[in-house]
Design a protein around this motif. Structure first.
Motif, PDB file in Angstrom:
ATOM      1  N   ASN A 181       0.969  -1.053  -0.131  1.00 34.94           N
ATOM      2  CA  ASN A 181      -0.129   0.058   0.096  1.00 34.94           C
ATOM      3  C   ASN A 181       1.107   1.206   0.122  1.00 34.94           C
ATOM      4  OD1 ASN A 181      -2.360   1.439   0.370  1.00 34.94           O
ATOM      5  ND2 ASN A 181      -1.993   1.840   2.582  1.00 34.94           N
ATOM      6  N   TYR A 194       1.151  11.306  -8.269  1.00 32.22           N
ATOM      7  CA  TYR A 194       0.938   9.767  -7.681  1.00 32.22           C
ATOM      8  C   TYR A 194       0.595   8.561  -8.471  1.00 32.22           C
ATOM      9  CZ  TYR A 194      -1.419   6.703  -4.262  1.00 32.22           C
ATOM     10  OH  TYR A 194      -1.288   5.741  -3.311  1.00 32.22           O
ATOM     11  N   ILE A 198       3.231   5.276  -8.632  1.00 31.22           N
ATOM     12  CA  ILE A 198       2.589   3.791  -8.484  1.00 31.22           C
ATOM     13  C   ILE A 198       3.233   3.242  -9.823  1.00 31.22           C
ATOM     14  CG2 ILE A 198       0.987   2.020  -8.715  1.00 31.22           C
ATOM     15  CD1 ILE A 198       0.523   3.668  -5.996  1.00 31.22           C
ATOM     16  N   THR A 215      -3.658   1.937  -3.294  1.00 31.63           N
ATOM     17  CA  THR A 215      -3.775   3.509  -3.013  1.00 31.63           C
ATOM     18  C   THR A 215      -4.189   3.675  -1.447  1.00 31.63           C
ATOM     19  OG1 THR A 215      -5.921   4.012  -3.706  1.00 31.63           O
ATOM     20  CG2 THR A 215      -4.289   3.744  -5.287  1.00 31.63           C
ATOM     21  N   CYS A 217      -5.172   7.549  -0.042  1.00 31.91           N
ATOM     22  CA  CYS A 217      -4.912   8.904  -0.374  1.00 31.91           C
ATOM     23  C   CYS A 217      -5.698   9.742   0.637  1.00 31.91           C
ATOM     24  CB  CYS A 217      -4.994   9.338  -1.599  1.00 31.91           C
ATOM     25  SG  CYS A 217      -4.290   8.495  -2.683  1.00 31.91           S
ATOM     26  N   ASN A 227      -6.685  11.339  -6.841  1.00 32.83           N
ATOM     27  CA  ASN A 227      -5.161  10.577  -6.536  1.00 32.83           C
ATOM     28  C   ASN A 227      -5.498   9.094  -6.653  1.00 32.83           C
ATOM     29  OD1 ASN A 227      -3.653  12.835  -6.517  1.00 32.83           O
ATOM     30  ND2 ASN A 227      -3.580  12.883  -4.291  1.00 32.83           N
ATOM     31  N   SER A 228      -6.577   8.596  -6.199  1.00 27.16           N
ATOM     32  CA  SER A 228      -6.776   7.094  -6.066  1.00 27.16           C
ATOM     33  C   SER A 228      -7.073   6.879  -7.423  1.00 27.16           C
ATOM     34  CB  SER A 228      -7.951   6.848  -5.051  1.00 27.16           C
ATOM     35  OG  SER A 228      -7.700   7.245  -3.808  1.00 27.16           O
ATOM     36  N   GLY A 231      -3.863   6.542  -9.302  1.00 29.83           N
ATOM     37  CA  GLY A 231      -3.033   5.533  -8.816  1.00 29.83           C
ATOM     38  C   GLY A 231      -3.552   4.121  -9.413  1.00 29.83           C
ATOM     39  N   ALA A 236      -2.336   0.449  -9.708  1.00 32.57           N
ATOM     40  CA  ALA A 236      -2.855  -0.297  -8.221  1.00 32.57           C
ATOM     41  C   ALA A 236      -4.259  -0.950  -8.691  1.00 32.57           C
ATOM     42  CB  ALA A 236      -3.077   0.935  -7.382  1.00 32.57           C
ATOM     43  N   ILE A 239      -8.092  -0.004  -3.551  1.00 32.07           N
ATOM     44  CA  ILE A 239      -8.213   1.313  -3.081  1.00 32.07           C
ATOM     45  C   ILE A 239      -8.761   1.456  -1.614  1.00 32.07           C
ATOM     46  CG2 ILE A 239      -9.656   3.548  -3.291  1.00 32.07           C
ATOM     47  CD1 ILE A 239      -9.890   2.889  -6.306  1.00 32.07           C
TER      48      ILE A 239
END
Ligand code: KIV
Ligand code: ZN
Length: 522
Positions: A181, A194, A198, A215, A217, A227-228, A231, A236, A239
């Protein structure tokens, strides 16, 4: 147009990658000041999250207190398919406690972390790089002796020097971590940065394909959801998020927003989650009710105004075709598009159907109680709207099984002072009455409560909101109390603002009592 979204997905379902939804409302969310939850509330929320089909529930931080340990253990014991995760610092005792708490789950996970940024290592941990790397290897390996599913986080990853971050992650993967993570602990990153971080980590770290990248965030710059999603675009596949965006400081990425973001924009984001979005509105209301944190009216997906159209131009467009101003169906997230008015002639079956449509499933006793309260309300109020019923049922659930309850209230108010309140409370089953005056009727009511239940708590917030429009509308009152660093909120609804005020205050006192007991390990 599909019934799922108002957009037309152009990415075939089979081509979509699955993104795991990790809910941390009960861990990071609970860390926000004043948001702590009782064990019964957490159990109820966990059941709803599992019904909603989130993949992982981070149920708490077992080493933090006996109360937290018991919560995680109870949630693990009631879980069916969902993964139950507990958080642990890098110390072995923390990890043992966490392992014990999640053991009863069918799918247990330990999430362990340590800071890796220069500022955290120097000032918080007072550890050098080598000592941190050693702690990572030892903690992850120890957790892997207890459970198969271990997640590791480098706290403050986005402010960590890249080469050291790679080394730390490499150690964690080699020690057996299955999920890595990448927390933006202080909400400092922005989406391009971000997402690129990743991607670069996945490209650089040798065993990157052996783990799931996640992620986490924070929302200090209002970028947690963006941002998530960045990611996820960067690679990623998990979440970490919380209902209503609850979390430390400005909160975490809001679960309802990431889920609907991925769903509504499936045309250009080739990902899917397993979450049933029709339970999002209910989960949002439950978290707001439990924490006493109101949901802002213009909050995406679950705010009161998220599907409201007031201007003439918008209303005209909506009447012609809902796609003009709505990018998703309100029903998809559990918001009834029409508020069918109910009144005193509405029967029990109609009431039960209405509750179901609003996402409530009550047992027979709770249903009878809610129906009785609905009839009382319908006697006082000509039209009972969805929001009235939601306030009524949430209020009933919040007050259930509390040690202290309001029984009767009579208030003298008006231009001729002194304003006076005669109030009866039941405390642990024993009723007693007090008479008090005050600087206005609300003050008199609160003084009467203080006489019956003496306490040092300070009133931090007193807020009255109308549930619907009209002079006969119910009032929702929010009260926040603080005492020696503990904060507790209470919320209640009633057509009589003073009754709602008294009940909200008593509710906050009950919660403060729970918090005091939790702090002392009781
Ligand atoms: O924000 C953070 O860094 C955290 C970690 C414990 C994952 O919450
Ligand atoms: Zn966090």
């Amino acid at each position: 147009m599909t019934s799922e979204t108002r957009s037309s997905p152009s990415v075939a379902a089979g081509a979509r990658d699955r993104v795991l939804i990790f809910d941390t409302t009960m861990r990071d969310g609970e860390q926000s000041p004043g948001a702590s939850m009782t064990i019964a509330e957490k159990i109820e929320l966990a059941a709803l999250l599992e019904d909603m089909r989130v993949d992982i529930i981070e149920a708490g931080f077992p080493a933090a207190s006996d109360g937290d340990f018991e919560c995680v253990r109870a949630i693990a014991a009631q879980s069916r398919d969902v993964t139950i995760c507990g958080l642990a610092r890098a110390g072995l005792a923390d990890i043992d406690r966490c392992g014990e708490a999640v053991r009863a789950a069918r799918r247990p996970r330990i999430h362990t972390f340590i800071s890796t940024s220069p500022v955290h290592m120097k000032h918080k941990l007072r550890m050098g790089e080598n000592a941190v790397l050693e702690a990572i290897g030892a903690s992850v390996a120890h957790a892997r002796n207890l459970v198969d599913d271990v997640e590791w986080s480098p706290e403050d990853a986005t402010r960590t020097e890249f080469d050291f971050l790679c080394k730390a992650i490499d150690v964690a993967i080699n020690a057996g971590a299955r999920t890595i993570n990448i927390p933006d602990t202080v909400g400092y990153s922005h989406p391009a940065e971000y997402g690129a971080l990743i991607r670069r980590l996945i490209e650089t770290i040798p065993n990157a394909d052996k783990v799931i990248w996640s992620t986490h965030c924070h929302n200090d710059l209002g970028l947690a959801v963006a941002n998530s999603l960045a990611g996820v675009i960067g690679g990623a596949r998990q979440i970490e998020c919380a209902i209503n965006g609850l979390g430390e400081r400005a909160g975490n990425a809001a679960l309802e927003e990431v889920v609907m973001g991925l769903r509504v924009r499936a045309d250009s984001l080739p990902f899917e989650t397993g979450v049933d979005p029709s339970k999002l509105a209910r989960a949002s209301r439950m978290v707001s009710q439990i924490t006493g944190f109101p949901v802002q009216y213009n909050k995406a997906i679950v705010g009161k105004n998220a599907f409201a159209h007031e201007s003439g131009i918008h209303q005209d467009g909506m009447l012609k075709n809902a796609q003009t101003y709505e990018i998703m169906n309100p029903e998809d997230v559990g918001v009834a598009s029409t508020s069918l008015v109910m009144g005193k002639l509405s029967g029990r079956n109609a009431f039960r159907d209405k509750l179901k449509a609003l996402g409530y499933e009550l047992d027979q006793e709770a249903l009878n109680d809610a129906f009785r309260r609905f009839k009382d309300l319908a006697d006082k109020k000509k039209h009972v709207f969805d929001d009235d019923i939601i306030a009524l049922v949430d209020d009933q659930m919040a007050g259930a099984e509390e040690r202290m309850a309001l029984k009767r209230l009579r208030v003298v108010a008006g231009t001729e002072g002194p304003q006076e309140a005669e109030l009866t409370l039941s405390i642990a089953g024993v009723e007693s009455t007090a008479l008090a005056t005050g600087n206005g009727p609300v003050d008199a009511v609160f003084n009467a409560i203080r006489k019956l239940a003496p306490h040092e708590a300070v009133l931090e917030l007193y807020q009255v909101m109308a549930v619907t429009q009209g002079t006969d509308a119910q009032a929702t009152v929010l009260v926040r109390l603080s005492e020696g660093g503990l904060v507790a909120s209470g919320k209640a609804a009633d057509p009589d603002t003073l009754v709602a005020s008294a009940r909200a205050y008593v509710h906050a006192l009950n919660r403060l009592e729970v918090r005091r007991a939790k702090r002392t390990g009781g």
